[in-house]
Enzyme design. Sequence first.
Site, PDB file in Angstrom:
ATOM      1  N   ASP A   1      -0.212  -2.662   1.280  1.00  0.00           N
ATOM      2  CA  ASP A   1      -1.260  -1.373   0.768  1.00  0.00           C
ATOM      3  C   ASP A   1      -1.876  -1.936   0.991  1.00  0.00           C
ATOM      4  OD1 ASP A   1       1.794  -2.166   0.936  1.00  0.00           O
ATOM      5  OD2 ASP A   1       2.341  -0.587  -0.306  1.00  0.00           O
TER       6      ASP A   1
ATOM      7  N   ASP B   1      -2.291  -0.260  -7.631  1.00  0.00           N
ATOM      8  CA  ASP B   1      -2.515   0.904  -7.267  1.00  0.00           C
ATOM      9  C   ASP B   1      -3.479   2.080  -7.828  1.00  0.00           C
ATOM     10  OD1 ASP B   1      -0.060   1.013  -5.222  1.00  0.00           O
ATOM     11  OD2 ASP B   1       0.842   0.513  -7.045  1.00  0.00           O
TER      12      ASP B   1
END
Length: 409
Positions: free
Chosen positions: A186, A126
Amino acid sequence: MRIFKLTSVIICVAFLLSCNNQSKKTGENTAMGITKTNEEVVLDKSVAKLKEVVESLKYADSFPRNITKGEKEWNLVGVRDWCSGFWPGVLWYAYEYSGDAALKAGAEKFTEPLKTIAYTPADNHDVGFMVYCSYGNGYRLTGNEEYKKVLLSAADTLATLYHPKAGTILSWPEMKHKFQHNTIIDNMMNLELLFWAAKNGGDKKLYDIAVSHADVSMKRLVRPDYSIFHVTCFDDKTGEFIEGKTHQGYADDSMWARGQGWGIYGFAMSYRETGKADYLTTAQKLADHFIARLPEDGIPYWDFDDPAIPNAPKDASAAGVVACGMLELSEQLKDEKLKEKYLNAAKELIARLSSDDYFSGDTNDALLLHSTGHYPNNSEIDVPIIYADYYFMEALLRLKKIEAKKLES
Ligand code: GLY
């Protein structure tokens, strides 16, 4: 039978008419006699709200993440939460549209604390979401050299998670006990930081890592019918592929809506950065599969295969991500008919999100209602979530730019 409210239908039709006929702007008339497009009207409302909200948030190291059902104010998280970069990103977009000095100051204030993510070991993939949405937008809009340094360092930090034998970046180190070397769809979004760094003074190997990651993701995460696995597992020692799984979706073989969005956007962006035709074809087929399975009101359920449909929650965030991905796709394609196809599909998503059913108005401090974060974990179900606002703002701005370009040509 269509069940959404008549008002929403009217708003959608007006929005689409305005978008499809930009030479005659059909949005709202202002006091100055200037006619605004519908996306400009929505952007104006969003910016006015964001100006109020940013003033109410005192602590630069606490970031909006979600709003509890029935509440008005954001629940805040710390800098290491995967969502920390979206709030400064929303503020950068609001500043980009408005040029408003207070929004710029707010964007700078909430960007600053994220520096630590670039200079400390990566907890997960992330890093890309956190630093590219904040510092990336900040650098794009200001050219601040300090921001550039942070971005380059963040790219190196993200690359430490690369597994040369598997050929992908490790998404979740803390989930290795369950999935071994895991890579989630993602993660495609975070390649943008690596592509950017490789062409802005960073190590050229970052480009190779991003390409390898995209190639392996295309082979292992994309299924033959162009739906997507959420997670792929590889043997941690040998890098050999084991299996596709889910974490946030309904089932291992189901189509988790936001995952489909990350794939559409991620492969369209990877095509833009590399010119590799397979990425473009993949993005297109993923988008076609998404469009073919959309429910009648035009916004996806959180997972297309939840047996509770039509009583399952929606995910507005997935619609926002997909709208951005389809606008990117439309820009990358050469064929005029195909360009229009994805442009129109994106406009429909944006129109629905801008309707009373999804745009929050005075309901609370967010821009959008009805997103779903992690249904199997029973968390963030049918609530406002910050990344929905981020991709909604991005989609509105992308659409505005595309239409301005059309008007010029
Ligand atoms: N990247 C995590 C999510 O989409 O929920």
